[in-house]
Write an enzyme that holds these catalytic residues in place. Structure first.
Site, PDB file in Angstrom:
ATOM      1  N   LYS A  41      47.438  34.734  25.493  1.00  0.00           N
ATOM      2  CA  LYS A  41      47.504  36.137  25.084  1.00  0.00           C
ATOM      3  C   LYS A  41      47.832  36.280  23.602  1.00  0.00           C
ATOM      4  CE  LYS A  41      46.444  37.141  29.255  1.00  0.00           C
ATOM      5  NZ  LYS A  41      46.717  35.903  29.987  1.00  0.00           N
ATOM      6  N   TYR A  53      46.029  36.240  44.453  1.00  0.00           N
ATOM      7  CA  TYR A  53      46.588  36.198  43.106  1.00  0.00           C
ATOM      8  C   TYR A  53      48.072  35.807  43.150  1.00  0.00           C
ATOM      9  CZ  TYR A  53      48.408  37.458  38.590  1.00  0.00           C
ATOM     10  OH  TYR A  53      49.034  37.393  37.379  1.00  0.00           O
ATOM     11  N   TYR A  75      47.488  30.559  36.974  1.00  0.00           N
ATOM     12  CA  TYR A  75      46.218  30.506  36.231  1.00  0.00           C
ATOM     13  C   TYR A  75      45.752  29.071  35.954  1.00  0.00           C
ATOM     14  CZ  TYR A  75      47.118  35.447  35.212  1.00  0.00           C
ATOM     15  OH  TYR A  75      47.357  36.794  35.304  1.00  0.00           O
TER      16      TYR A  75
HETATM   17  C1  LIG Z   1      46.210  35.725  31.366  1.00  0.00           C
HETATM   18  C2  LIG Z   1      46.094  34.277  31.604  1.00  0.00           C
HETATM   19  C3  LIG Z   1      44.856  33.684  31.917  1.00  0.00           C
HETATM   20  C4  LIG Z   1      43.599  34.475  32.126  1.00  0.00           C
HETATM   21  O1  LIG Z   1      43.073  34.990  30.935  1.00  0.00           O
HETATM   22  P1  LIG Z   1      42.262  36.364  31.017  1.00  0.00           P
HETATM   23  O2  LIG Z   1      41.907  36.632  29.612  1.00  0.00           O
HETATM   24  O3  LIG Z   1      43.207  37.358  31.607  1.00  0.00           O
HETATM   25  O4  LIG Z   1      41.089  36.135  31.888  1.00  0.00           O
HETATM   26  C5  LIG Z   1      44.805  32.335  32.092  1.00  0.00           C
HETATM   27  N1  LIG Z   1      45.914  31.568  31.983  1.00  0.00           N
HETATM   28  C6  LIG Z   1      47.114  32.094  31.705  1.00  0.00           C
HETATM   29  C7  LIG Z   1      48.278  31.188  31.652  1.00  0.00           C
HETATM   30  C8  LIG Z   1      47.250  33.465  31.505  1.00  0.00           C
HETATM   31  O5  LIG Z   1      48.454  33.972  31.241  1.00  0.00           O
END
Ligand SMILES: *Cc1c(COP(=O)(O)O)cnc(C)c1O
Length: 340
Positions: free
Chosen positions: A49, A263, A289
């Protein structure tokens, strides 16, 4: 195309390293696995991010915002990085956290990213799972504007065309690193959620005519829905960049076979992937993720969808702070401790 034309604040440690994972590659039968370390972007323990926030927070600054509002799940890495960016730039930050998992676990609710949200001075408001979070943010923003605040609202995951510019930038950076070491990349794999990461990447790769296929491993939505979200955002991002139509629908590939129970709920394959990266490479993934993205990568190697000698880059999107909200998923480890 020239990203310097867009307002930007510098928040990330860039370029992030591109490293070969020898032990993991050997373990998986000789697919040459590389890792792009976006877990090492620096701000508040890092993550993807931060690249998006370089462009988003620049817009916030431009409108003179004194309050930034965003939203995410309880263990949102995006919320944590936004809180840190706001702290660094002297803005207040208000977070709306949605209870997407229904977990009563104390660490899930208070440790990991939540602990860090508080440390960065953000105010936190919890909302029930299933809440329309975009609408909830607008309501809060309206109330604060009436109090005289100048509010900048960032969508969940920082995923709009402005945020996606951060991953256009990552595509340029990665291709340039590969060029400088004569590394031919055959495939890129990454986790995909709110879509900004994959949308920005595919847009940058196509704008460069890099010819590198990209697969997003979904963490929430089914394949069709995820691909459409990525494609729509990629199309808008391409327009913003001045190269409309550069991304075709067929360039967007997501695989939602590794979502598991839902999720924020790690499956056995997620846990195995986290253990493999930790034990073979000393690298921390996360349970929401990057652990799911890596589970997809590992399965593709085992099933022969990637073969010996192919060079695959795994984009590590960060999230290790979330591990401390998920210690119960690793409860077996406590039993491995012995006493004299
Ligand atoms: C938010 C996030 C993602 C996914 O990225 P997006 O841009 O939301 O698709 C992947 N890995 C981590 C650790 C994240 O925080």
């Amino acid at each position: 195309m020239h990203l310097a034309r867009f307002p930007r604040v510098f928040l990330a440690h860039l370029p992030t390293p591109l490293e070969r994972l020898d032990r993991l590659s050997h373990e998986l039968g000789g697919v040459e696995i590389w890792i792009k370390r976006d877990d090492c972007t620096g701000l508040s323990s890092g993550g993807n991010k931060t690249r998006k926030l370089e462009f988003l927070m620049a817009e916030a600054r431009k409108i003179g915002a004194d309050l930034v509002i965003t939203q995410g799940a309880t263990q949102s890495n995006h919320a944590r990085q936004t809180a840190a960016a706001a702290a660094k730039l002297g803005m207040a930050c208000h977070l709306l956290l949605e209870d997407r998992t229904g977990s009563n676990d104390a660490n899930y609710n208070n440790n990991g990213n939540v602990l860090l949200d508080h440390l960065h001075g953000a105010s936190v408001e919890k909302r029930a799972g299933g809440t329309d979070m975009a609408l909830a943010m607008e309501e809060v923003a309206e109330a604060r504007r009436k109090e005289g605040k100048t509010v900048y609202v960032i969508p969940g995951g920082g995923s709009n065309p402005t945020g996606a510019l951060g991953y256009v930038n990552c595509a340029f950076e990665l291709v340039s690193q590969a060029n400088d070491r004569a590394l031919v990349i055959d495939h890129i794999v990454t986790a995909t959620g709110s879509a900004g990461t994959q949308a920005g990447l595919v847009c940058g790769l196509k704008a460069l005519n890099a010819g590198i296929p990209l697969t997003g491993i979904g963490v929430r939505a089914p394949k069709q829905k995820q691909e459409e979200a990525v494609f729509n955002l990629a199309a808008k991002t391409a327009e913003k960049l001045g190269c409309p139509g550069v991304v075709a629908r067929a360039d967007v590939v997501a695989d939602s076979d590794y979502v598991g129970a839902g999720y924020g709920i790690p499956g056995e394959d997620t846990i195995e992937a986290i253990r493999m990266f930790a034990e073979l490479e000393g690298i921390l993934l996360d349970p929401v993720y990057s652990g799911k993205g890596a589970a997809g990568l590992i399965d593709y190697c085992r099933k022969g969808r990637f073969t010996r000698g192919e060079r695959v880059v795994f984009l590590h999107t960060g999230g290790s702070a979330g591990l401390f909200g998920y210690d119960s998923a690793f409860a077996d480890d406590a039993r491995r401790v012995t006493t004299a």
